[in-house]
Write a protein that holds these residues in place. Structure first.
Motif, PDB file in Angstrom:
ATOM      1  N   MET A   1      32.335  39.848  52.776  1.00  0.00           N
ATOM      2  CA  MET A   1      32.485  39.827  51.433  1.00  0.00           C
ATOM      3  C   MET A   1      31.603  40.470  50.989  1.00  0.00           C
ATOM      4  O   MET A   1      31.402  40.586  49.592  1.00  0.00           O
ATOM      5  CB  MET A   1      31.428  38.325  51.191  1.00  0.00           C
ATOM      6  CG  MET A   1      31.138  37.777  49.852  1.00  0.00           C
ATOM      7  SD  MET A   1      32.512  37.582  49.062  1.00  0.00           S
ATOM      8  CE  MET A   1      33.321  36.170  49.692  1.00  0.00           C
ATOM      9  N   LYS A   2      31.725  42.355  51.766  1.00  0.00           N
ATOM     10  CA  LYS A   2      31.357  43.063  52.115  1.00  0.00           C
ATOM     11  C   LYS A   2      32.419  43.983  50.253  1.00  0.00           C
ATOM     12  O   LYS A   2      31.156  44.393  49.419  1.00  0.00           O
ATOM     13  CB  LYS A   2      31.674  44.288  52.959  1.00  0.00           C
ATOM     14  CG  LYS A   2      31.105  45.864  52.769  1.00  0.00           C
ATOM     15  CD  LYS A   2      31.379  45.982  53.536  1.00  0.00           C
ATOM     16  CE  LYS A   2      31.091  47.623  53.977  1.00  0.00           C
ATOM     17  NZ  LYS A   2      30.754  48.434  55.460  1.00  0.00           N
ATOM     18  N   THR A   3      33.680  43.331  50.452  1.00  0.00           N
ATOM     19  CA  THR A   3      34.549  43.638  49.177  1.00  0.00           C
ATOM     20  C   THR A   3      33.766  43.301  47.834  1.00  0.00           C
ATOM     21  O   THR A   3      34.157  44.466  47.071  1.00  0.00           O
ATOM     22  CB  THR A   3      35.890  43.852  49.011  1.00  0.00           C
ATOM     23  OG1 THR A   3      36.307  43.946  51.046  1.00  0.00           O
ATOM     24  CG2 THR A   3      36.943  44.062  48.162  1.00  0.00           C
ATOM     25  N   VAL A   4      33.750  42.327  47.178  1.00  0.00           N
ATOM     26  CA  VAL A   4      32.952  41.398  46.304  1.00  0.00           C
ATOM     27  C   VAL A   4      31.720  42.459  46.028  1.00  0.00           C
ATOM     28  O   VAL A   4      31.471  42.768  45.051  1.00  0.00           O
ATOM     29  CB  VAL A   4      32.800  40.412  46.447  1.00  0.00           C
ATOM     30  CG1 VAL A   4      32.557  39.854  45.271  1.00  0.00           C
ATOM     31  CG2 VAL A   4      34.394  39.599  46.887  1.00  0.00           C
ATOM     32  N   LYS A   5      30.625  42.359  46.612  1.00  0.00           N
ATOM     33  CA  LYS A   5      29.647  43.295  46.381  1.00  0.00           C
ATOM     34  C   LYS A   5      29.729  44.533  46.387  1.00  0.00           C
ATOM     35  O   LYS A   5      29.346  45.462  45.298  1.00  0.00           O
ATOM     36  CB  LYS A   5      29.346  43.328  47.699  1.00  0.00           C
ATOM     37  CG  LYS A   5      27.555  44.007  47.522  1.00  0.00           C
ATOM     38  CD  LYS A   5      26.455  43.303  48.367  1.00  0.00           C
ATOM     39  CE  LYS A   5      25.278  44.180  48.131  1.00  0.00           C
ATOM     40  NZ  LYS A   5      23.807  43.289  49.382  1.00  0.00           N
ATOM     41  N   CYS A   6      30.627  45.518  46.650  1.00  0.00           N
ATOM     42  CA  CYS A   6      31.366  46.799  46.911  1.00  0.00           C
ATOM     43  C   CYS A   6      32.039  46.984  45.615  1.00  0.00           C
ATOM     44  O   CYS A   6      31.916  47.638  44.396  1.00  0.00           O
ATOM     45  CB  CYS A   6      31.622  47.205  47.902  1.00  0.00           C
ATOM     46  SG  CYS A   6      30.703  47.686  49.508  1.00  0.00           S
ATOM     47  N   ALA A  25      31.462  35.128  37.862  1.00  0.00           N
ATOM     48  CA  ALA A  25      32.228  34.754  37.920  1.00  0.00           C
ATOM     49  C   ALA A  25      33.489  34.681  37.470  1.00  0.00           C
ATOM     50  O   ALA A  25      35.218  34.795  38.195  1.00  0.00           O
ATOM     51  CB  ALA A  25      32.114  33.425  36.956  1.00  0.00           C
ATOM     52  N   GLU A  26      34.063  35.796  36.534  1.00  0.00           N
ATOM     53  CA  GLU A  26      34.140  36.792  36.591  1.00  0.00           C
ATOM     54  C   GLU A  26      35.336  37.378  37.950  1.00  0.00           C
ATOM     55  O   GLU A  26      36.212  37.246  38.357  1.00  0.00           O
ATOM     56  CB  GLU A  26      35.012  37.494  35.138  1.00  0.00           C
ATOM     57  CG  GLU A  26      34.824  36.970  34.094  1.00  0.00           C
ATOM     58  CD  GLU A  26      34.256  37.316  32.849  1.00  0.00           C
ATOM     59  OE1 GLU A  26      34.102  39.271  32.667  1.00  0.00           O
ATOM     60  OE2 GLU A  26      34.057  37.140  31.893  1.00  0.00           O
ATOM     61  N   ALA A  27      34.115  37.973  38.230  1.00  0.00           N
ATOM     62  CA  ALA A  27      35.103  38.766  39.759  1.00  0.00           C
ATOM     63  C   ALA A  27      35.521  37.715  40.861  1.00  0.00           C
ATOM     64  O   ALA A  27      36.517  38.162  41.707  1.00  0.00           O
ATOM     65  CB  ALA A  27      33.456  39.698  40.475  1.00  0.00           C
ATOM     66  N   PHE A  28      34.901  36.838  40.716  1.00  0.00           N
ATOM     67  CA  PHE A  28      35.149  35.639  41.737  1.00  0.00           C
ATOM     68  C   PHE A  28      36.473  35.556  41.579  1.00  0.00           C
ATOM     69  O   PHE A  28      37.731  35.498  42.118  1.00  0.00           O
ATOM     70  CB  PHE A  28      34.661  34.531  41.963  1.00  0.00           C
ATOM     71  CG  PHE A  28      33.567  34.865  43.126  1.00  0.00           C
ATOM     72  CD1 PHE A  28      33.890  35.262  44.668  1.00  0.00           C
ATOM     73  CD2 PHE A  28      32.371  35.292  43.210  1.00  0.00           C
ATOM     74  CE1 PHE A  28      32.795  36.425  45.840  1.00  0.00           C
ATOM     75  CE2 PHE A  28      30.772  35.397  43.508  1.00  0.00           C
ATOM     76  CZ  PHE A  28      31.697  36.148  45.328  1.00  0.00           C
ATOM     77  N   LEU A  58      44.057  27.599  52.059  1.00  0.00           N
ATOM     78  CA  LEU A  58      43.269  28.011  51.350  1.00  0.00           C
ATOM     79  C   LEU A  58      41.911  29.075  52.320  1.00  0.00           C
ATOM     80  O   LEU A  58      41.610  28.791  52.691  1.00  0.00           O
ATOM     81  CB  LEU A  58      42.474  26.647  51.529  1.00  0.00           C
ATOM     82  CG  LEU A  58      40.764  26.041  50.647  1.00  0.00           C
ATOM     83  CD1 LEU A  58      41.214  25.916  49.618  1.00  0.00           C
ATOM     84  CD2 LEU A  58      40.403  24.754  51.426  1.00  0.00           C
ATOM     85  N   ILE A  59      41.692  29.559  50.428  1.00  0.00           N
ATOM     86  CA  ILE A  59      40.672  30.546  51.157  1.00  0.00           C
ATOM     87  C   ILE A  59      39.764  30.733  50.214  1.00  0.00           C
ATOM     88  O   ILE A  59      39.243  29.722  49.146  1.00  0.00           O
ATOM     89  CB  ILE A  59      40.977  31.844  50.484  1.00  0.00           C
ATOM     90  CG1 ILE A  59      43.120  32.381  50.656  1.00  0.00           C
ATOM     91  CG2 ILE A  59      39.928  33.022  50.546  1.00  0.00           C
ATOM     92  CD1 ILE A  59      43.264  33.713  49.922  1.00  0.00           C
ATOM     93  N   VAL A  60      38.502  30.986  51.521  1.00  0.00           N
ATOM     94  CA  VAL A  60      37.174  30.166  51.071  1.00  0.00           C
ATOM     95  C   VAL A  60      36.164  30.816  51.203  1.00  0.00           C
ATOM     96  O   VAL A  60      35.745  31.449  52.356  1.00  0.00           O
ATOM     97  CB  VAL A  60      36.638  28.612  52.091  1.00  0.00           C
ATOM     98  CG1 VAL A  60      35.055  28.189  51.927  1.00  0.00           C
ATOM     99  CG2 VAL A  60      37.579  27.896  51.944  1.00  0.00           C
ATOM    100  N   PHE A  61      35.544  31.591  50.349  1.00  0.00           N
ATOM    101  CA  PHE A  61      33.832  33.089  50.862  1.00  0.00           C
ATOM    102  C   PHE A  61      33.238  31.668  50.335  1.00  0.00           C
ATOM    103  O   PHE A  61      32.484  31.083  49.746  1.00  0.00           O
ATOM    104  CB  PHE A  61      34.700  33.368  49.293  1.00  0.00           C
ATOM    105  CG  PHE A  61      35.606  34.381  49.710  1.00  0.00           C
ATOM    106  CD1 PHE A  61      35.851  34.745  50.387  1.00  0.00           C
ATOM    107  CD2 PHE A  61      36.511  33.655  49.152  1.00  0.00           C
ATOM    108  CE1 PHE A  61      37.312  35.508  50.431  1.00  0.00           C
ATOM    109  CE2 PHE A  61      37.904  34.606  48.520  1.00  0.00           C
ATOM    110  CZ  PHE A  61      38.459  35.452  49.564  1.00  0.00           C
ATOM    111  N   TYR A  62      31.973  32.460  51.299  1.00  0.00           N
ATOM    112  CA  TYR A  62      30.620  32.236  51.233  1.00  0.00           C
ATOM    113  C   TYR A  62      29.805  33.515  50.834  1.00  0.00           C
ATOM    114  O   TYR A  62      29.478  34.319  51.271  1.00  0.00           O
ATOM    115  CB  TYR A  62      30.141  31.367  53.034  1.00  0.00           C
ATOM    116  CG  TYR A  62      30.924  29.857  53.087  1.00  0.00           C
ATOM    117  CD1 TYR A  62      29.961  29.225  52.566  1.00  0.00           C
ATOM    118  CD2 TYR A  62      31.946  29.927  54.320  1.00  0.00           C
ATOM    119  CE1 TYR A  62      31.063  27.797  53.340  1.00  0.00           C
ATOM    120  CE2 TYR A  62      32.284  28.862  54.366  1.00  0.00           C
ATOM    121  CZ  TYR A  62      32.247  27.874  53.868  1.00  0.00           C
ATOM    122  OH  TYR A  62      32.615  26.679  54.496  1.00  0.00           O
ATOM    123  N   VAL A  63      29.146  32.854  49.830  1.00  0.00           N
ATOM    124  CA  VAL A  63      28.651  33.720  49.231  1.00  0.00           C
ATOM    125  C   VAL A  63      26.791  33.746  49.440  1.00  0.00           C
ATOM    126  O   VAL A  63      26.567  32.778  48.814  1.00  0.00           O
ATOM    127  CB  VAL A  63      28.901  34.680  47.816  1.00  0.00           C
ATOM    128  CG1 VAL A  63      28.210  35.560  47.323  1.00  0.00           C
ATOM    129  CG2 VAL A  63      29.999  34.156  47.897  1.00  0.00           C
TER     130      VAL A  63
END
Length: 71
Positions: A1-6, A25-28, A58-63
């Motif tokens: 999840m480093k990509t989403v945070k950075c 929400a828009e970022a995800f 299915l791509i699942v992300f846990y944040v």
């Protein structure tokens, strides 16, 4: 999840909690639809689906969002 945070969280405006949640929400949505993924040969999930690849993907992300992420 480093990509989403950075790539998203660190640069989005967070003047208040409501704005932060809306922007998150828009970022995800962008990340899950338009952002290129190495696991998909650097295609976005949308491009991957349109090319008729495995439709069962299915791509699942846990944040875990920490309070200091919004400081």
């Amino acid at each position: 999840m480093k990509t989403v945070k950075c790539d998203y969280i660190s640069i989005m405006p967070k003047p208040d909690r409501l704005t932060a949640v809306k922007n998150l929400a828009e970022a995800f949505e962008h990340y899950n639809e338009n952002h290129p993924h190495s696991a998909l040969s650097y295609r976005s999930p949308r491009e991957y689906r349109c090319q008729g690849s495995d439709s069962n993907l299915l791509i699942v992300f846990y944040v875990q969002i920490m309070p200091d992420d919004f400081v």
